[in-house]
Each structure stands twice: as structure tokens, then as C-alpha cells.
Design a protein around this motif. Sequence first.
Motif, short mmCIF file in Angstrom:
data_model
loop_
_atom_site.label_atom_id
_atom_site.label_comp_id
_atom_site.label_asym_id
_atom_site.label_seq_id
_atom_site.Cartn_x
_atom_site.Cartn_y
_atom_site.Cartn_z
N PRO A 192 0.84 -1.21 0.00
CA PRO A 192 0.00 0.00 0.00
C PRO A 192 0.87 1.25 0.00
CG PRO A 192 0.06 -0.98 2.19
CD PRO A 192 0.78 -1.94 1.27
N ASP A 251 -4.31 2.03 1.51
CA ASP A 251 -4.48 2.67 0.20
C ASP A 251 -3.38 2.15 -0.73
OD1 ASP A 251 -4.75 4.29 -2.00
OD2 ASP A 251 -4.37 6.18 -0.94
N ASN A 308 -3.02 3.09 -3.93
CA ASN A 308 -2.64 4.14 -4.88
C ASN A 308 -3.40 4.09 -6.20
OD1 ASN A 308 -1.01 6.50 -5.30
ND2 ASN A 308 0.14 5.33 -6.83
N ARG A 319 -8.89 -0.28 -4.73
CA ARG A 319 -7.77 0.61 -4.40
C ARG A 319 -7.61 0.68 -2.88
NH1 ARG A 319 -6.35 7.05 -5.62
NH2 ARG A 319 -4.91 7.18 -3.85
N TYR A 320 -8.76 0.73 -2.20
CA TYR A 320 -8.74 0.88 -0.75
C TYR A 320 -9.21 -0.41 -0.10
CZ TYR A 320 -8.74 5.82 -2.06
OH TYR A 320 -8.44 7.04 -2.62
#
Length: 793
Positions: free
Chosen positions: A244, A260, A262, A319-320
Motif C-alpha cells: 500500500p 491505500d 494508490n 484501491r482501498y
Amino acid sequence: MTFLRILFLLFLYPGLATESIMAQTNNHQKTTWNGKWIWLDSHQFPDRQRTNSPWINGPWPGQHPYRALFRKNFNLDQLPLHAILFMTADVRYRVYINGFPVAEGPPNPGGDYGDTTSPSYWYYSSFDVQDKLKRGRNTISVEVFAWALELSDITSSFGRLIAELQDGKKDLVVTDTSWKAIADTSYSYADNFLQYDARKEDSGWKTNAFPDDQWPHAALQHRADSTRLYQSNIPGCTQYPVKPSRLFKPKLHASQYILDFNRNIVAHISLVATANTGDSIELLAYEKMGAGAMPSRKFRYFCQKGLNTFRTPAVSPFRYLLVKVHTQNGLTIQKVNADFTTYPVQYRGSFLCSDSFYNRLWSIVRYTTQLCMSDLFFDSPMHQEPIGCTGDYFIESMNNYYAFGDRWLARQNLVQTAQMMEKNNYKMFHTSYSLIWVQMLRQYVQFTGDTSILQELLPHAYRLMDRFKSYLDKDGLVSAAPNYMFMDWITIKGYNAHHPPAMIGMGYMSALLYKAMKDIDDMRVIAGIGHPLYTAIGDSIRKGINTVLWDPARKLYRDGIPFTTKVAPNDWMPADSNVITYSPHVNTLAVLYDIAPEDSREAIMDYVATQHEYELQPYFMFYVLDAAQKAGWQDRGLEMIDRWRGGIDTSTYTLKENWRDKTDFGYSGDYSHAWGGAPLRWLSVNVLGISPGTPGFSSVSIHPYCGERLKWAKGWVPVGEKASVYVSWKKQHDGFSFTYTIPSGRIARFYIPGALEKNKWFVDGRKFTGGGPLSLAAGKHVIRCIHQLSKGD
């Protein structure tokens, strides 16, 4: 353990490699099987015989999925020189040798929307596992998931496993009733979570030392005896950990935090935690965060006491990653991994030019296409639609050729689609997509030169044409199709163009049929089979479009003629109304497929490019850009590509399904949707200038850029599986300079643009005075176009 301790460990070890290193598949063929199909003994497990997938038999009753766990112990006095494991199962499996994970499968055979017919065929893979064996006692352990892990998975509706471990022609292990097999109910569904309870699984069952004396024996699965088995020719997905970019704790409950990554990834999620009995960890995968954001997948893990090691069986796009911890006495999370998982590709193609937006867009399309490549092409890793969504996969396969140069995934999907069509009497849910399949086959042959596939697939194309000939009327138009899916995610005069009425869809479908017949005849010539089959009927379709649908007053094609169809309205085809429409769709295809007379094409494309009544979506823009290329529109094509400024999502670094997140009729698209990737191929063809001159790129065609919008460009274009062409060009004060490196075994033909014909041309320092294309042998070449000769030249 305090929450800060959890955060510290996650940040310290975000990228620790997963221990799941899978064996590479290979192409060892099998003609006979000594292994038998086996499953759980129906006397011991009468309610654990059925398997489920969304398309064949719907969701699980009561949402209680199960796994079948298999074990086989065997002894080796000495290590074999070779050890190839042949295996498949229904629905999905993971196999371990001596406790170590070695393979996953099988490759998805592919289905269609509403396709409830189970296949009589299945796919197997082979793996080299020699390095996982040891002298003495060895153990093969297999977990077979009896439900779909991918949304596109299909099933025979009953569980089955077959395997052989061979040293050359010698069997080391085969599936039979000596294997042990037990049902496992560690998984469940609740609150839209897939849940796993570590307390319910037999601890250590995968390992060599596990005592399986109390496990019952497997039973033969005779319902699978007639299954036709096909070797998969694609490699297994590549998997590697992704770190992440940041870890942060939003203003949420103290036990929640977010990783996260990115940009969007497609990944298995693995975790290691030390916990108490009953602690739980929730993993919620989001493509985007913010108001109204919904997770793409939700997973809940119930811990056993002590060390917990786990890996989700299915991939998630995100993404998260929102992590929620529920504990009374504290737990320690040693690591949470995102194991990036896609079809293995090489970044062989590249593109750079003087406009940074086009560079970013090309890169985003490449990345999104990669995310949509697995054991088959996906529309997106979120939706994971079935193999019948050929419109998506045609575009993705074309981008694949220019970005990665791979042939095998497209080849296998073409074969599987033909098998699926045969199973369903050559009807597909999206009727137009069966015709797109013919285009996908034609372009596969053009890019790879693999004509061997035609012997297998052309008979399917003939039967598909027989189906469509029954839809034609006396004017040569497709007015009797069961539906006219799919045109576009827009409305046309209030009708949803996903499934328009016949009065809107018939011209579009007729143009696609004309193109399919032309492509089949082209492939017959390439394969040296014989004379064309469809010239006469193709001419009648072209004539029908030009006489019945052409409006001489508007100088455009109508979409269709109301009330021509005799097919009754149905769920996927509304009734006609007394409306005449002139969509850009049929007009684009009329130009692209050489249906429109040559002297009318420029005006038709002007209409397509300048009309504002219909907001053409990314999918259909693939065909619009192709037609622009046919018209020689380089700069105007770039203007069309500027629409993608609203079609990329910079927060996920992927393509949106449509320009807007929600269509006029309420459809919410998703992200990582590669059907909107038309600019990648277009930029490589029209700015770098490279396309196949003959099938397989034995001859490379070069049509150089000569517009005004760009000052320079460079990049690589794959021309086959191992070779690539390098291109570099730039504008100079007195003209253009082009540099090409042609790989060994290839020749190239450089076509001088009409706009530059009157200029002076030099090839490798020598003046060119010929009238035809320049012929370039293997090696490096510099070509100069000079507007005005300076003194001394």
C-alpha cells in the motif's frame, strides 16, 4: 494488543511476500486418463453433491456453500526425473503438495447470460511439481470449492475431481477410491459477506503429517464419465505482493483503518494474525471511497486461538482496503497482503508522444486491459461477466496485441466461445456479439498468423451464419432476429440501445452480418480452403442497406423500417413504433465495413463526428475511431480521443465503463472497464503507424503520421510473440524524420501519405524516386521527408 501495535506491524510489513507461489502451467497433452472422476461419498454426504454457479443454477439455497477436501498419501523410494500433475475439478480447486500450495484452477470454460445448460466439456491444466516432492511419504491435498469463485464461473451442477501425477508415462498417483474425502463447511454467507470460520476446518489437513485415518474414502463420480476434457493452453495467473502507498486511520471507530494501494488492483487478500477464539477481521474492498461508495467485495474472517494464516479464495478489485477488527482481549495482525493477480503479461508495447494526455491515456488503457485479463477476458474485475460478452473481449484482445503481444488468452477464449455457442444452438444472449466473435477470430488470425485455428472454428462460423440467414427478410435485412443487443449504453428516441426494438437495431445488425460474411470468406482464402461462400448473400445485404435504409434527402442511413419485423416483442426487444431514427451507429458501420459508396463516406463521418443528439459511449467509440482511421482522419481522430478526458478515472488509474457514472436510464457503470480502451490501439496504429500487412506480421505496414497536432512520437509495437518494431519520428523545420527498426525475419512497407506525396523523400540517405510504397528489410532505417530542399542537397 493495542491498536497502535496493529498499525505499526501493518506499516512495517505491508509487502511481505505471500507464501503461495504457484507452479507454472505447461502444455503436456493427455489423450487417455487412468485417473477416475471422484467426489464425496453420497452415502456419507448426501447433501454435499450439488455445485452452484450464478448462470447455471443460481445462488445457494440458504447461502450455505461447502468445500470438498481431498487427501492422498503416497511413497517415493527415489525422486522422479519428471513430475507432471494433470488436474481439474468442478467448480474451483486449490492443490497442495506436502502442505505447500502449487496450483489453482481450472480455467473457466465460459458461459453466457441466462445460460442454464451445463457443458459436456471441461478444461484441465498440467503443472510441473517435481521440486515439491521428496523421498519417502508425500501428500497431495486438494480443496474443491463447490460454488463459483468468479461471477462468470459455470458448473456441471455436480462435484467432481480428476487428477494424475506422472513421471513420463508412468503413473505416480491417480484419483480413485483410495483417496480420502470429507465435506467442510467453514465458509458461509451472511449480510453480503463471504465468511470463513477457522474454528471449523480440520487444522493441518493439508500437511504431510495430518492423520486422516478417520476420513472416509472418496467415491467414483460416474455422472462425469462422458465429459470431454480439453487441455488449457494458457498459463496460470501471475501473483505478487503489492505494498500500500499509505496506511491511515480515518475518523472511524478505533478498530478500523484503511490501506491505500494508490490505484485499482485485482488481488487475493492474505493475512496472518495472532488472535483469540471468536475474534474477527473484516476486509472490505473499495474501488473508490467517499459519499455513497460501496465495497466491491466483503469478507469476514473468524479466528481460532493462536496463529491464523489465511488467503481469500477469490480475487477482489480495489484501491482501498478497509480493515475492521473485532476483539475482546486484543489481537495482533502480523501482515495483510494484497497479492496482485492477473494473466501473466509482458509490457512489450509502449507509446510516448508530445502530448502528455495521450501518453497517460495509453498507459491507463494498458493497465486496465491487464486488470481484465485472467483465465478469460473480463469486462471488468468487478462484474466478471461471462465469456458471451464478446464485444468487450474483442476490444481487449486488440489492445492486448499492441500492448503485450500475447496470443493464447484470445485463442482459448475464441475456442471456448465456439463451444458455448454450439452448446446453445448458436444463440447468444447479446445477439450482435456472436457476429463480433467472427471479427475477433479474423483479427486473431491477422495478428498471429495462426491459421491452424480455422480448421477447428470455421465450421462453427458456418453454422452461425446458417442461424443468421434465417433472420433475413426479402430485402436482405436482419429483421427477424430474436433481439438486437447490444448497441450502446444510451437512449435512442427514448429506447434503451442496450436492447433496442427492431426498427432501431436492424440496420446495425445487418451491417455486422455483412462484415461477418466478408471476414469468413477472407479467412477461407487465408487458410487456402477454397472459393468464397457468402459473396452473393453479402451483396444482397449490402444492397438492402443501400436501397431500403439509405435516405437520399438526409444523405444518411436509417436505423431500420418500423413494423418490418414479424418477431413478437419480448423482454429484450420492445415493440416497434412509428419512428425513424438516424443513429451514428449504423452510419459508422456502413463506412467502416465498405457498405457506403466511397463518395458518401466523408459526409457520413462528418455527421458522426459532429452530431450532438447521441452521446456515444466508450464501447462504440472503438468502431467510430476505426471508421475515422479508414477515412484517414489522424488529427480528427485525436480530437475524438480527447473525449477520454472524461472517460478515465485518475483516482483509480483505470477506465470508466461510461463517460458518466450513471446513465440516463439509471445504469451505474464500474471502473477498470477495458471495453473503453480503443485509444491504445488507435494511437499505436495511427501515430506510431504500425499494423499487420499480412497475417502474423510477416509483412509490416507502416502508415506514418503527418498531422499537425503532434510534434514527435516513439514506441514499440509487438509484431508476433517475440519480435517488436521500434518507431521514432519527429517534426523538423523542413519536414519529418522517421526512424524504424524492423526485426529479423520481417519486411516492412512504408506508405507515403497522400498529403506528402509531392515532397522529397530520402531512405537511409538515398533519394527515393519510386511511386509505390518503400520496402524496408530487417534492420534500422531512417526516412526523411523534406518540404523544401536546402542548398547543397
